[in-house]
Design an enzyme around this catalytic site. Structure first.
Site, PDB file in Angstrom:
ATOM      1  N   CYS A   1       0.842  -1.206   0.000  1.00 19.63           N
ATOM      2  CA  CYS A   1       0.000   0.000   0.000  1.00 19.63           C
ATOM      3  C   CYS A   1       0.876   1.255   0.000  1.00 19.63           C
ATOM      4  O   CYS A   1       1.531   1.566   0.997  1.00 19.63           O
ATOM      5  CB  CYS A   1      -0.915  -0.027   1.220  1.00 19.63           C
ATOM      6  SG  CYS A   1      -1.800   1.512   1.533  1.00 19.63           S
TER       7      CYS A   1
ATOM      8  N   CYS B   1      -0.137   3.772   2.677  1.00 19.72           N
ATOM      9  CA  CYS B   1       0.317   3.326   4.003  1.00 19.72           C
ATOM     10  C   CYS B   1       1.802   3.630   4.189  1.00 19.72           C
ATOM     11  O   CYS B   1       2.224   4.109   5.249  1.00 19.72           O
ATOM     12  CB  CYS B   1       0.078   1.824   4.178  1.00 19.72           C
ATOM     13  SG  CYS B   1      -1.639   1.303   3.952  1.00 19.72           S
TER      14      CYS B   1
END
Length: 197
Positions: A79, A82
């Site tokens: 991600c 993230c």
């Protein structure tokens, strides 16, 4: 007495050995600088990783029972959002470590499927703010500025209303695996995704 050496004679050209030695030294210095730059940049970009945050996080079972409020983050190593938030999350964890639990749940681990379904995780990072007894206070999805996250965490530890309770930002798309026992009456279980920007 006369001398045969002219007064303004041109200087003798550098020997081949001298040129090679100088070129070799320049190449060594260039390589050393390149390696130092590469290592320096690499250390800077990987100083905070999601796996390090995960390893340092409080286990969910502990967070649900230790009487402290918790921030649960659903994430994945792939991600990009993230990864981008990881340095801010590390700073916040350092700032609030003694006041609340930081829990990291990797969506690629099927162990967390019940939690993914419970909180309807369809984009990551997905944050769940839990009170002292493990009750859900609020959720936020996507990339959030550190100041927004800090405001929510400060309110969480003081028991106040979260100022950004339903904050949403850029997400990495994610579809939780559908469990056979999932409720098919839920429109979100049919594979539809909501991407919030």
């Amino acid at each position: 007495m006369t001398t045969d050496t002219p007064v303004n004679s041109p200087t003798k050209p550098e020997s081949t050995f001298g040129q090679r030695l100088r070129n070799f030294l320049i190449a060594i210095v260039a390589i050393a600088l390149s390696v130092a730059l590469f290592v320096g940049l690499r250390a800077e970009t990987t100083s905070v990783s999601l796996s390090k945050l995960d390893q340092a996080s409080t286990p969910l079972e502990v967070a649900m029972t230790n009487g402290k409020p918790s921030l649960v983050e659903f994430y994945a190593d792939w991600c990009t959002v993230c990864q981008k938030m990881a340095p801010d999350m590390a700073q916040l964890e350092t700032q609030y470590a003694d006041k609340l639990n930081f829990v990291m749940l990797n969506v690629d681990n099927n162990k967390w499927l019940p939690e993914m379904l419970k909180y309807r995780v369809d984009g990551i990072p997905h944050f769940v703010f839990l009170g002292n007894n493990g009750e859900t206070i609020a959720e936020a999805i996507g990339e959030l500025p550190r100041t927004v996250m800090a405001g929510n965490l400060e309110a969480l530890v003081t028991g106040s209303t979260l100022p950004y309770a339903q904050a949403n930002g850029q997400v990495s798309k994610f579809s939780a695996p559908v469990a056979p026992e999932a409720n098919q009456d839920d429109p979100r279980s049919h594979g539809s995704q909501v991407v919030l920007n």
